[in-house]
Structures are given as structure tokens and as C-alpha cells.
Design a protein around this motif. Structure first.
Motif, mmCIF file in Angstrom:
data_model
loop_
_atom_site.group_PDB
_atom_site.id
_atom_site.type_symbol
_atom_site.label_atom_id
_atom_site.label_comp_id
_atom_site.label_asym_id
_atom_site.label_seq_id
_atom_site.Cartn_x
_atom_site.Cartn_y
_atom_site.Cartn_z
ATOM 1 N N ASP A 77 0.877 -1.176 0.025
ATOM 2 C CA ASP A 77 -0.115 0.268 0.044
ATOM 3 C C ASP A 77 0.929 1.123 -0.003
ATOM 4 O OD1 ASP A 77 -2.284 -1.685 0.101
ATOM 5 O OD2 ASP A 77 -2.498 -1.345 2.242
ATOM 6 N N PHE A 78 1.955 1.248 0.694
ATOM 7 C CA PHE A 78 2.847 2.513 0.946
ATOM 8 C C PHE A 78 3.481 2.547 -0.508
ATOM 9 C CE2 PHE A 78 7.188 4.238 1.805
ATOM 10 C CZ PHE A 78 6.480 5.300 2.106
ATOM 11 N N ARG A 79 3.890 1.628 -1.173
ATOM 12 C CA ARG A 79 4.619 1.700 -2.590
ATOM 13 C C ARG A 79 3.659 2.248 -3.579
ATOM 14 N NH1 ARG A 79 6.945 -3.124 -0.850
ATOM 15 N NH2 ARG A 79 5.412 -4.240 -2.130
ATOM 16 N N PHE A 80 2.407 1.685 -3.413
ATOM 17 C CA PHE A 80 1.176 2.093 -4.345
ATOM 18 C C PHE A 80 0.993 3.456 -3.992
ATOM 19 C CE2 PHE A 80 -3.162 3.081 -5.368
ATOM 20 C CZ PHE A 80 -3.247 2.762 -6.732
ATOM 21 N N GLY A 81 0.930 4.022 -2.987
ATOM 22 C CA GLY A 81 0.712 5.550 -2.671
ATOM 23 C C GLY A 81 1.947 6.447 -3.325
ATOM 24 N N LEU A 82 3.000 5.876 -3.177
ATOM 25 C CA LEU A 82 4.382 6.640 -3.767
ATOM 26 C C LEU A 82 4.305 6.704 -5.119
ATOM 27 C CD1 LEU A 82 7.391 5.092 -1.453
ATOM 28 C CD2 LEU A 82 6.276 7.623 -1.499
ATOM 29 N N MET A 83 3.839 5.687 -5.916
ATOM 30 C CA MET A 83 3.755 5.448 -7.354
ATOM 31 C C MET A 83 2.555 6.415 -7.735
ATOM 32 S SD MET A 83 6.154 3.905 -8.558
ATOM 33 C CE MET A 83 5.662 4.070 -10.336
ATOM 34 N N ARG A 84 1.383 6.386 -6.991
ATOM 35 C CA ARG A 84 0.337 7.472 -7.520
ATOM 36 C C ARG A 84 0.624 8.528 -7.290
ATOM 37 N NH1 ARG A 84 -3.471 9.817 -4.825
ATOM 38 N NH2 ARG A 84 -2.721 9.201 -2.817
ATOM 39 N N LEU A 85 1.605 9.049 -6.137
ATOM 40 C CA LEU A 85 1.986 10.462 -6.008
ATOM 41 C C LEU A 85 3.030 10.695 -7.191
ATOM 42 C CD1 LEU A 85 2.352 12.939 -4.112
ATOM 43 C CD2 LEU A 85 4.337 11.718 -3.281
#
Length: 149
Positions: free
Chosen positions: A45-53
């Protein structure tokens, strides 16, 4: 060899190995599996949030959403960090249990056979031989406890 020296020691060994395996599986196993699962999920989830950012950086900057995005990422990272801290504590407890389980094998035969040695029914060499046999057999039957991680 162990059976010929002391049947009580063999019976204790069987119970000790069984209890140790059950404790390792149910007290440490289920929580560690759950914590590892949640750790992988929270990291993803954290990696996904970074990619989305990263993908939406222009839109976020245009609408001045940096503070909100930062708060979401901080919350996601805090979840990863807190779960990892719980995982480390549980693994530390497992390691302490494993060390105590293996170190008691040095003391237990002496305690069980002390009465027979002190009363003169058993020779000291025979008790030492029983201790070595106890440690060897327990190392074989406690494979799950020793290699649980």
C-alpha cells in the motif's frame, strides 16, 4: 541408550518436545503469519501510494494538495513502521523461547537424574551419558522449534 538409562527421562523428553512444538506453532506461529501478511500488505500500500504520487505529481501541485498527500503517505508509512515493530517484538519473543528451549536441555537431565545419582543408584558417568543422549534425541525431535522462523 536413553531408554535403557531412564524411562522417566524419555517420557519427559516426549512431553517436552510436544509442548515446545505446540507452543511454537500456536503461540508464535499464527501471530507471526498474520503479522508477516499485514507487513507485506502495508508495504505494498505504501509503495502504491508513492507511485500514485509520482504519476499525479503535476495535478497534486496544481491543486496544492501536497499537505493532504503528505498526510496520507505519513499515515501509510506509520502503519508499515508500527506493524514492523510488532513483528520484531514477536520474533524476539520467539528467539528467546527457542534459546530457552534449547538451553534447558543441558539442565533438565541433571535435575531428573540427580536423585538417582545422589542416592548411589546411578553412576555419574551414566548420568552424563543420559544427558548427552537426551540432548541428541531432543535435537532430532525438536526440529520444528529450532527452525521455526
Amino acid at each position: 541408550v536413553l531408554w535403557s538409562i531412564s524411562q522417566a527421562l524419555v517420557a519427559f523428553l516426549a512431553v517436552y518436545a510436544l509442548v515446545g512444538t505446540v507452543v511454537a506453532l500456536y503461540v508464535f506461529g499464527a501471530p507471526l503469519i498474520r503479522l508477516n501478511f499485514w507487513q507485506l500488505r502495508r508495504e505494498a500500500d505504501f509503495r502504491f501510494g508513492l507511485m500514485r504520487l509520482r504519476e499525479n505529481a503535476e495535478s497534486i501541485a496544481f491543486y496544492r494538495g501536497e499537505a493532504q498527500e503528505r498526510a496520507q503517505l505519513d499515515h501509510s508509512f506509520q502503519a508499515v513502521f508500527n506493524n514492523y515493530a510488532r513483528l520484531i517484538k514477536r520474533q524476539r519473543s520467539l528467539n528467546l523461547f527457542q534459546r530457552a528451549f534449547s538451553q534447558l536441555t543441558l539442565v533438565i537431565p541433571s535435575i531428573i537424574l540427580a536423585d538417582a545419582v545422589l542416592s548411589g543408584d546411578m553412576e555419574v558417568g551414566r548420568a552424563i551419558q543420559a544427558g548427552g543422549a537426551f540432548a541428541a534425541v531432543l535435537a532430532s525431535v525438536s526440529l520444528i522449534v529450532d527452525n521455526f522462523e
